[in-house]
Scaffold this active site. Structure first.
Site, PDB file in Angstrom:
ATOM      1  CG  HIS A 362       3.391  -1.699-106.840  1.00 19.17           C
ATOM      2  ND1 HIS A 362       2.761  -1.146-105.773  1.00 19.17           N
ATOM      3  CD2 HIS A 362       4.680  -1.332-106.753  1.00 19.17           C
ATOM      4  CE1 HIS A 362       3.628  -0.460-105.062  1.00 19.17           C
ATOM      5  NE2 HIS A 362       4.794  -0.550-105.641  1.00 19.17           N
ATOM      6  CB  CYS A 675      19.512 -10.935-112.317  1.00 17.72           C
ATOM      7  SG  CYS A 675      19.722  -9.780-110.965  1.00 17.72           S
TER       8      CYS A 675
HETATM    9  C1  PEP Z   1      18.085  -4.575-111.142  1.00 13.08           C
HETATM   10  O1  PEP Z   1      18.170  -3.501-110.561  1.00 13.08           O
HETATM   11  O2  PEP Z   1      18.651  -4.828-112.225  1.00 13.08           O
HETATM   12  C2  PEP Z   1      17.269  -5.667-110.577  1.00 13.08           C
HETATM   13  C3  PEP Z   1      17.283  -6.865-111.099  1.00 13.08           C
HETATM   14  O3  PEP Z   1      16.465  -5.363-109.542  1.00 13.08           O
HETATM   15  P1  PEP Z   1      15.095  -4.551-109.681  1.00 13.08           P
HETATM   16  O4  PEP Z   1      14.812  -4.380-111.138  1.00 13.08           O
HETATM   17  O5  PEP Z   1      14.082  -5.342-108.965  1.00 13.08           O
HETATM   18  O6  PEP Z   1      15.445  -3.258-108.997  1.00 13.08           O
END
Ligand code: PEP
Ligand code: MG
Length: 745
Positions: A362, A675
């Site tokens: 975190h 993303c």
């Molecule tokens: C991912 O898995 O690429 C994502 C954007 O989500 P997180 O990194 O929050 O799991």
């Protein structure tokens, strides 16, 4: 008997203090100390071995062994009985040293005539400094009292070493905390920074390890423990919830522990000051903590460690309120830190160095949100750094230069200047589109999760927020946020975005993201476990509350949201039905509905890429969560240092897979974006654009570099380079792309 022993022990400590009081150089002090100990314990030999470097111990002073072997005899950590004491940080006590396991004969010392051996570690707060040894001809095991006395002496030696007592002419030991040190760790947030050390938990310095008046020291200890107990009781009365109360109950148990108190009282009776007694018990607990394999035991020992720190601060008056002022350019050093504490420091910090932590912790998420360079797994950072030390953090190589020398400073500043120039260049294209030379336009968005991120929307030139990780609001609190709080917060996010689109991702907890106020699930493999939408669908209470908060926050404005970790069509339709239900309910309650609503899914599991055509037609949009998708595609844990970099994102298989997703979305006109972290890496972003992605979301600092490269590139050519690499059977297209970019200058 015990009393006589205590008197002897106190007498020895008294003599040690006198030996330290003079102006003797470090070596002379050490020599005197070995003499005093040998005489007092009635042994022919007393020797002090100190670490030369992390792996080597050196005989630094001796009474009884061949004096010529001082500074000559060396052994590696783990080698011989001395090396064994140092490695295990445990006492070795034997009547027959030559037959003991691990014994190694050092001919130059003349030690073959000594049968008994007692070695105790010289350690301070878990840091091993050396070994104190006594030996005698008479074959006998040393009594528990003698072992204990030697441990007390070793403790005092450790404190004296910390205070620099053994430094100087003929240097027995280098001055601590004055040399340049280079430490290595793992990068959790990239970036370079220069500044001054700020210790999250200031190092407590014990200046008086030996008691002048044991009665007074006992009183001081009793008073301090009483203050500690009152403090813990007060914290308990303020505990926010059951979980926190349970942790504090464990604290209270320790604070009231008779065993702990008795051991410290014994230490004082044997001549230690109150703070040295606390530290001695803390050192022992830390040594045990290093060896404990049981996680429950480790946690309890860590509670004890924390309590000891509090007690030390009470006794020394040092700590949070030392009056020390945070430097203007602070670089935080801590063993570990929670997300809420990190948020309290906020953007003031230039960099963060953690001994523990992990890339997905975190704290790392918060550091990323605040764009502060973070290096984790930096061994010894809290031991080596002192408040105010000059430090340079290389968050690209994962290196910390502590008290760097001039050559390092010059090289590092050159690197920083080059980066600053690049930043200037990016600022000049901030308001220009990411349009390639061949005329394709890629829209660039930023990832966010905290209010603190929003100012970057303006500065970075992002077109909107492509991923708002809503779990951060849940992670930085001690209790479940209320609907009204969430709705107010989401409204502020939309206000701050000033009409630019924001994609809210619903709660993505589980796996590495465990809420402090929820019972952790003991799952064999959390990344493949009960997480994200799976939790949302099985226990829809929180999801419904969040959907309501989002609708209310929009208050008539357009609303875009997506569900994380959807693995099959049906999960999306069920979640989508929850949105419809929430809309109906809100309408019934008289709330204004969003003027437009887009509901999408994150594509984070390979299965979703192969779902029926109907899913692609129905879903509002898709966003590839490349961090998760890649770990499942290659079956390589994103949290595991050993494998997380093993497979290249530009591996032809992975690129082909992404390309397949692009094709399916094109067929159905489904808006698609990417993303994951890879979207923010310029070369990766370029390849994604070449295979057809037209929307990327990344950390704000990456927008400039990605845009800059895209604007200078021709995607037709990049496509050709990729096709050639595939044709040749290259494993990854990276080498070919890098060659191409080099040729392009
Ligand atoms: C991912 O898995 O690429 C994502 C954007 O989500 P997180 O990194 O929050 O799991
Ligand atoms: Mg993910």
């Amino acid at each position: 008997m015990a009393e006589r022993f205590e008197t002897e022990s106190r007498k020895l400590l008294g003599r040690l203090r006198d030996a330290m009081a003079g102006d003797d150089p470090g070596q002379a002090r050490l020599d005197k100390i070995t003499q005093l100990i040998a005489n007092s314990i009635g042994c022919e030999v007393c020797s002090i071995y100190l670490f030369r470097d992390e792996e080597t111990l050196e005989l630094c002073a001796t009474e009884g062994l061949n004096p010529d072997s001082v500074h000559q005899t060396r052994m590696r950590l783990g080698e011989g009985l001395v090396g064994r004491v140092a490695r295990r940080r445990q006492v070795v006590n034997t009547a027959d040293a030559p037959s003991a396991r691990g014994f190694r004969y050092m001919p130059e010392t003349g030690e073959e005539v000594f049968s008994s051996f007692l070695g105790v570690p010289i350690q301070r707060l878990g840091e091993s400094l050396g070994v104190l040894v006594v030996q005698s001809k008479q074959a006998r095991e040393f009594s528990a009292d003698e072992v204990y006395a030697l441990e007390v002496v070793a403790m005092v030696l450790a404190e004296m070493a910390e205070l620099g007592a053994f430094v100087g002419e003929g240097a027995a030991m280098g001055a601590r905390h004055s040399q340049p040190v280079m430490l290595r760790g793992t990068v959790a947030q990239e970036g370079v920074a220069e500044g001054r050390i700020w210790l999250h938990e200031p190092r407590v310095v014990v200046t008086n390890p030996i008691a002048d008046d044991p009665h007074r020291e006992l009183e001081r200890l009793t008073e301090a423990v009483e203050e500690l107990r009152v403090g813990v009781d007060k914290m308990l009365s303020l505990a926010a919830d059951k979980e926190q109360a349970q942790v504090l109950e464990a604290y209270r148990m320790f604070a009231n522990s008779k065993g702990w108190m008795r051991r410290m009282q014994e230490d004082i009776s044997n001549g230690l000051s109150a703070e040295a007694a606390v530290e001695k018990e803390q050192s022992l607990a830390r040594a045990r903590m290093g060896q404990a394999t049981d996680s429950y035991l480790r946690e309890r020992l860590s509670d004890l460690d924390d309590l000891s720190n509090r007690l030390l601060r009470i006794l020394t008056g040092q700590g949070a309120d030392t009056g020390a002022e945070m430097p203007a350019d602070p670089i935080l050093v801590a063993r570990n830190i929670g997300p809420a504490e990190l948020l309290d420091y906020g953007r003031n910090l230039r960099g963060i160095i953690l001994e523990a932590g992990s890339v997905g912790s975190h704290a790392a998420i918060v550091a990323r949100a605040l764009a502060i360079p973070l290096i984790v797994h930096v061994d010894r950072a809290t031991l080596e750094a002192l408040n105010g030390d000059h430090v340079m953090v290389d968050g690209e190589q994962g290196i910390v230069h502590l008290r760097p020398d001039d050559t390092v400073v010059t090289a590092f500043r050159d690197k920083m200047a080059m980066q600053a120039k690049a930043v200037e260049r990016y600022a000049s294209i901030r308001d220009k589109p990411a349009e390639t030379l061949c005329g394709s336009v890629v829209s660039l968005h930023m990832n966010a999760g905290l209010m603190a991120d929003l100012p970057s929307l303006e500065g970075s030139g992002a077109e909107g927020v492509g991923l708002f990780r809503t779990e951060l609001q849940f992670l930085v609190r001690n209790q479940m946020p209320k609907r009204s709080e969430l709705s107010a917060l989401y409204a502020r996010v939309l206000d701050a975005a000033g009409g630019k689109p924001v994609v809210f991702r619903t709660l993505d907890i589980g796996s590495d993201k465990v809420l402090p106020y929820m019972k952790p699930n003991d799952e064999p493999n959390p990344a493949l476990g009960w997480r994200a939408i799976r939790v949302g669908l099985d226990k829809p209470g929180v999801m419904r509350m969040q959907l309501q908060a989002l609708i209310r926050a929009a208050n008539g404005r357009p609303l875009t949201l997506m569900f994380p970790f959807v693995a099959q069509y049906e999960e999306y339709t069920r979640a989508r039905a929850e949105v419809d239900k929430a809309m109906e309910r809100e309408a019934r309650l008289g709330h204004v509905l969003p003027e437009a609503l887009k509901v999408g899914a994150m594509l984070e599991t390979p299965s979703l890429a192969f779902s029926p055509q109907k899913f692609f037609e129905e879903v509002g949009f898709l966003s590839i969560g490349g961090n998760d998708l890649k770990q499942f595609f290659f079956a390589a844990d994103r949290e595991n240092e050993r494998v997380r970099r093993r497979y290249d994102t530009l591996n032809v298989s992975f690129l082909s897979f992404i390309e397949r997703i692009v094709e399916r979305c094109t067929q159905t006109n489904t808006p698609l974006s990417f993303c994951g972290e890879d979207a923010g890496r310029p070369v990766e972003a370029l390849c994604f654009a070449a295979i057809g992605l037209r929307s990327l979301s990344m950390r704000p600092a990456s927008i400039g570099p990605v845009k800059s490269l895209l604007r200078r590139s021709n995607l037709d050519e990049v496509r050709r380079v990729i096709a050639d690499a595939r044709h040749r059977g290259d494993m990854s297209v990276r080498p070919a792309i890098m060659n191409y970019l080099r040729d392009q200058g």
